[in-house]
Motif scaffolding. Structure first.
Motif, PDB file in Angstrom:
ATOM      1  N   ALA A   7       6.893   8.498   1.428  1.00 25.28           N
ATOM      2  CA  ALA A   7       6.187   7.400   0.959  1.00 25.28           C
ATOM      3  C   ALA A   7       7.120   6.398   0.296  1.00 25.28           C
ATOM      4  O   ALA A   7       7.297   5.422   0.922  1.00 25.28           O
ATOM      5  CB  ALA A   7       4.620   7.554   0.026  1.00 25.28           C
ATOM      6  N   TRP A   8       7.771   6.626  -0.620  1.00 23.56           N
ATOM      7  CA  TRP A   8       9.805   5.164  -1.137  1.00 23.56           C
ATOM      8  C   TRP A   8      10.558   5.103  -0.290  1.00 23.56           C
ATOM      9  O   TRP A   8      10.751   4.507  -0.097  1.00 23.56           O
ATOM     10  CB  TRP A   8       9.455   6.385  -2.664  1.00 23.56           C
ATOM     11  N   LEU A   9      10.729   6.351   0.413  1.00 27.20           N
ATOM     12  CA  LEU A   9      11.792   6.136   1.743  1.00 27.20           C
ATOM     13  C   LEU A   9      11.064   5.278   2.754  1.00 27.20           C
ATOM     14  O   LEU A   9      11.565   4.121   3.583  1.00 27.20           O
ATOM     15  CB  LEU A   9      11.796   7.938   2.343  1.00 27.20           C
ATOM     16  N   ILE A  10       9.252   5.025   3.175  1.00 23.58           N
ATOM     17  CA  ILE A  10       9.088   4.399   4.348  1.00 23.58           C
ATOM     18  C   ILE A  10       9.237   2.795   3.248  1.00 23.58           C
ATOM     19  O   ILE A  10       9.754   1.876   4.387  1.00 23.58           O
ATOM     20  CB  ILE A  10       7.817   5.338   4.891  1.00 23.58           C
ATOM     21  N   TYR A  11       8.789   3.178   1.852  1.00 20.75           N
ATOM     22  CA  TYR A  11       8.567   1.582   1.855  1.00 20.75           C
ATOM     23  C   TYR A  11      10.258   1.284   1.269  1.00 20.75           C
ATOM     24  O   TYR A  11      10.222  -0.053   1.901  1.00 20.75           O
ATOM     25  CB  TYR A  11       8.382   2.332   0.438  1.00 20.75           C
ATOM     26  N   LEU A  43       0.373  -1.358   0.153  1.00 24.47           N
ATOM     27  CA  LEU A  43       0.160   0.034  -0.144  1.00 24.47           C
ATOM     28  C   LEU A  43       1.131   1.311  -0.287  1.00 24.47           C
ATOM     29  O   LEU A  43       0.585   2.312  -0.767  1.00 24.47           O
ATOM     30  CB  LEU A  43      -1.091   0.106   1.051  1.00 24.47           C
ATOM     31  N   THR A  44       2.312   1.348   1.162  1.00 27.47           N
ATOM     32  CA  THR A  44       3.180   2.143   0.806  1.00 27.47           C
ATOM     33  C   THR A  44       3.710   2.605  -0.161  1.00 27.47           C
ATOM     34  O   THR A  44       3.508   3.969  -0.806  1.00 27.47           O
ATOM     35  CB  THR A  44       3.719   2.121   1.990  1.00 27.47           C
ATOM     36  N   GLY A  45       3.928   1.777  -1.142  1.00 24.24           N
ATOM     37  CA  GLY A  45       4.550   1.771  -2.466  1.00 24.24           C
ATOM     38  C   GLY A  45       3.936   2.374  -3.698  1.00 24.24           C
ATOM     39  O   GLY A  45       3.843   2.996  -4.265  1.00 24.24           O
ATOM     40  N   TYR A  46       2.402   2.060  -3.817  1.00 25.50           N
ATOM     41  CA  TYR A  46       1.069   1.599  -4.604  1.00 25.50           C
ATOM     42  C   TYR A  46       1.072   3.646  -3.889  1.00 25.50           C
ATOM     43  O   TYR A  46       1.027   4.217  -5.100  1.00 25.50           O
ATOM     44  CB  TYR A  46       0.477   1.485  -4.103  1.00 25.50           C
ATOM     45  N   LEU A  47       0.816   4.038  -2.700  1.00 25.06           N
ATOM     46  CA  LEU A  47       0.485   5.061  -2.671  1.00 25.06           C
ATOM     47  C   LEU A  47       1.938   6.450  -2.985  1.00 25.06           C
ATOM     48  O   LEU A  47       1.623   7.094  -3.713  1.00 25.06           O
ATOM     49  CB  LEU A  47       0.677   5.916  -0.803  1.00 25.06           C
ATOM     50  N   ALA A  48       3.014   6.023  -2.558  1.00 18.52           N
ATOM     51  CA  ALA A  48       4.202   6.706  -3.426  1.00 18.52           C
ATOM     52  C   ALA A  48       3.910   6.810  -4.276  1.00 18.52           C
ATOM     53  O   ALA A  48       4.488   7.675  -5.637  1.00 18.52           O
ATOM     54  CB  ALA A  48       5.570   5.863  -2.463  1.00 18.52           C
ATOM     55  N   ALA A  49       4.280   5.868  -5.429  1.00 14.31           N
ATOM     56  CA  ALA A  49       4.245   5.769  -6.935  1.00 14.31           C
ATOM     57  C   ALA A  49       2.770   6.739  -7.619  1.00 14.31           C
ATOM     58  O   ALA A  49       3.416   7.766  -8.646  1.00 14.31           O
ATOM     59  CB  ALA A  49       3.828   4.573  -7.280  1.00 14.31           C
ATOM     60  N   PHE A  50       1.477   6.389  -6.702  1.00 14.17           N
ATOM     61  CA  PHE A  50       0.528   7.907  -7.282  1.00 14.17           C
ATOM     62  C   PHE A  50       0.579   9.000  -6.604  1.00 14.17           C
ATOM     63  O   PHE A  50       0.902  10.225  -7.878  1.00 14.17           O
ATOM     64  CB  PHE A  50      -0.539   7.456  -6.337  1.00 14.17           C
ATOM     65  N   LEU A  51       1.983   9.448  -5.544  1.00 12.94           N
ATOM     66  CA  LEU A  51       2.120  10.972  -5.318  1.00 12.94           C
ATOM     67  C   LEU A  51       3.320  11.668  -6.335  1.00 12.94           C
ATOM     68  O   LEU A  51       3.364  13.266  -6.378  1.00 12.94           O
ATOM     69  CB  LEU A  51       2.115  10.789  -4.017  1.00 12.94           C
ATOM     70  N   THR A  52       4.355  10.568  -6.782  1.00  8.82           N
ATOM     71  CA  THR A  52       5.460  11.321  -6.782  1.00  8.82           C
ATOM     72  C   THR A  52       4.866  11.217  -8.615  1.00  8.82           C
ATOM     73  O   THR A  52       5.431  12.092  -9.645  1.00  8.82           O
ATOM     74  CB  THR A  52       6.356   9.656  -7.070  1.00  8.82           C
ATOM     75  N   THR A  53       3.743  10.491  -9.144  1.00  8.96           N
ATOM     76  CA  THR A  53       3.611  10.316 -10.610  1.00  8.96           C
ATOM     77  C   THR A  53       2.193  11.694 -10.881  1.00  8.96           C
ATOM     78  O   THR A  53       2.952  12.616 -11.576  1.00  8.96           O
ATOM     79  CB  THR A  53       2.627   8.761 -11.010  1.00  8.96           C
ATOM     80  N   PHE A  54       1.243  11.838  -9.847  1.00 11.96           N
ATOM     81  CA  PHE A  54       0.551  12.902  -9.947  1.00 11.96           C
ATOM     82  C   PHE A  54       0.826  14.629 -10.187  1.00 11.96           C
ATOM     83  O   PHE A  54       0.084  15.630  -9.982  1.00 11.96           O
ATOM     84  CB  PHE A  54      -1.229  12.231  -9.266  1.00 11.96           C
ATOM     85  N   ALA A  55       1.917  14.398  -9.278  1.00 11.31           N
ATOM     86  CA  ALA A  55       2.069  15.696  -8.222  1.00 11.31           C
ATOM     87  C   ALA A  55       3.207  16.634  -9.513  1.00 11.31           C
ATOM     88  O   ALA A  55       2.673  18.064  -9.197  1.00 11.31           O
ATOM     89  CB  ALA A  55       3.840  15.727  -7.593  1.00 11.31           C
ATOM     90  N   PHE A  56       3.353  16.113 -10.669  1.00 17.26           N
ATOM     91  CA  PHE A  56       3.130  16.442 -12.048  1.00 17.26           C
ATOM     92  C   PHE A  56       2.087  17.080 -12.704  1.00 17.26           C
ATOM     93  O   PHE A  56       2.521  18.225 -13.313  1.00 17.26           O
ATOM     94  CB  PHE A  56       4.733  15.840 -13.136  1.00 17.26           C
ATOM     95  N   VAL A  57       1.375  16.362 -12.442  1.00 15.64           N
ATOM     96  CA  VAL A  57       0.048  16.956 -13.306  1.00 15.64           C
ATOM     97  C   VAL A  57       0.020  18.687 -13.099  1.00 15.64           C
ATOM     98  O   VAL A  57      -0.386  19.488 -13.342  1.00 15.64           O
ATOM     99  CB  VAL A  57      -1.349  16.564 -12.346  1.00 15.64           C
ATOM    100  N   PRO A  58       0.034  19.080 -11.190  1.00 11.49           N
ATOM    101  CA  PRO A  58      -0.319  20.928 -10.710  1.00 11.49           C
ATOM    102  C   PRO A  58       0.729  21.438 -11.373  1.00 11.49           C
ATOM    103  O   PRO A  58       0.712  22.734 -11.879  1.00 11.49           O
ATOM    104  CB  PRO A  58      -0.342  20.569  -9.811  1.00 11.49           C
ATOM    105  N   GLN A  59       1.834  21.151 -11.482  1.00  8.30           N
ATOM    106  CA  GLN A  59       2.990  21.926 -12.127  1.00  8.30           C
ATOM    107  C   GLN A  59       2.997  21.704 -13.735  1.00  8.30           C
ATOM    108  O   GLN A  59       2.790  22.819 -14.061  1.00  8.30           O
ATOM    109  CB  GLN A  59       4.169  21.319 -12.182  1.00  8.30           C
ATOM    110  N   ALA A  60       2.856  20.946 -14.230  1.00  9.24           N
ATOM    111  CA  ALA A  60       2.334  21.358 -15.949  1.00  9.24           C
ATOM    112  C   ALA A  60       1.177  22.119 -16.427  1.00  9.24           C
ATOM    113  O   ALA A  60       1.175  22.852 -16.888  1.00  9.24           O
ATOM    114  CB  ALA A  60       2.060  19.958 -16.598  1.00  9.24           C
ATOM    115  N   HIS A  61       0.146  22.173 -15.478  1.00  5.88           N
ATOM    116  CA  HIS A  61      -1.229  22.781 -15.354  1.00  5.88           C
ATOM    117  C   HIS A  61      -0.860  24.124 -15.067  1.00  5.88           C
ATOM    118  O   HIS A  61      -1.072  25.244 -15.510  1.00  5.88           O
ATOM    119  CB  HIS A  61      -2.277  22.002 -14.101  1.00  5.88           C
ATOM    120  N   HIS A  62      -0.091  25.046 -13.955  1.00  4.61           N
ATOM    121  CA  HIS A  62       0.442  25.676 -13.870  1.00  4.61           C
ATOM    122  C   HIS A  62       1.303  26.612 -14.776  1.00  4.61           C
ATOM    123  O   HIS A  62       0.398  27.831 -14.956  1.00  4.61           O
ATOM    124  CB  HIS A  62       1.164  25.668 -12.328  1.00  4.61           C
ATOM    125  N   SER A  63       2.496  25.616 -14.719  1.00  2.00           N
ATOM    126  CA  SER A  63       3.271  25.883 -16.535  1.00  2.00           C
ATOM    127  C   SER A  63       2.294  26.499 -17.987  1.00  2.00           C
ATOM    128  O   SER A  63       2.679  27.578 -18.285  1.00  2.00           O
ATOM    129  CB  SER A  63       4.375  24.807 -17.211  1.00  2.00           C
TER     130      SER A  63
END
Lengths: 86, 86
Positions: B49-53, A6-26
């Motif tokens: 989350a990656w660090l905790i993973y 669960l921690t791994g999936y949460l990490a992957a989700f957050l570090t992937t979707f974090a770039f949505v607001p940056q791309a949108h803002h830019s």
């Protein structure tokens, strides 16, 4: 699902979707002055390497997450280069 | 070392060290106007989350890479928040 997975999936989700607001803002503001060109160049190359790694080890989660991140990082990189041609 | 492992290590190196020029640029110029606050908030949480993973699966490469990325992302996040308190 274990707490570890669960921690791994949460990490992957957050570090992937974090770039949505940056791309949108830019895209919306075209304000790329504080964004580092070397960062997005190295990061896009790195994400491409993760994508190739995912293909080599046949990992669909790595392929899917990094395809999306590569698209978003390349949008920011394209906007940065187009505003800063020198 | 196989080409697969080499690709993975190259990917990890690039996506980690990409944040060095961004943190340096943000620190030096204090120009954070084009940097997205939601991006660095989500990204820093994701790297934590990656660090905790990495700790949960006892993976030193994941722990090392994400400790450095977390430090660099938090520098950018701190500078962004300190310039944009509202």
């Amino acid at each position: 699902m274990s707490i570890t997975d669960l921690t791994g999936y949460l990490a992957a989700f957050l570090t992937t979707f974090a770039f949505v607001p940056q791309a949108h803002h830019s895209w919306k503001t075209r304000d790329l002055s504080g964004v580092s060109l070397p960062m997005y160049s190295l990061f896009s190359l790195g994400v491409l390497a993760w994508l190739i790694y995912g293909i080599l080890i046949h990992s669909w989660p790595i392929i899917a997450a990094n395809s999306l991140t590569l698209l978003l990082a390349c949008i920011v990189l394209y906007l940065k280069i187009s505003q800063n041609p020198n």
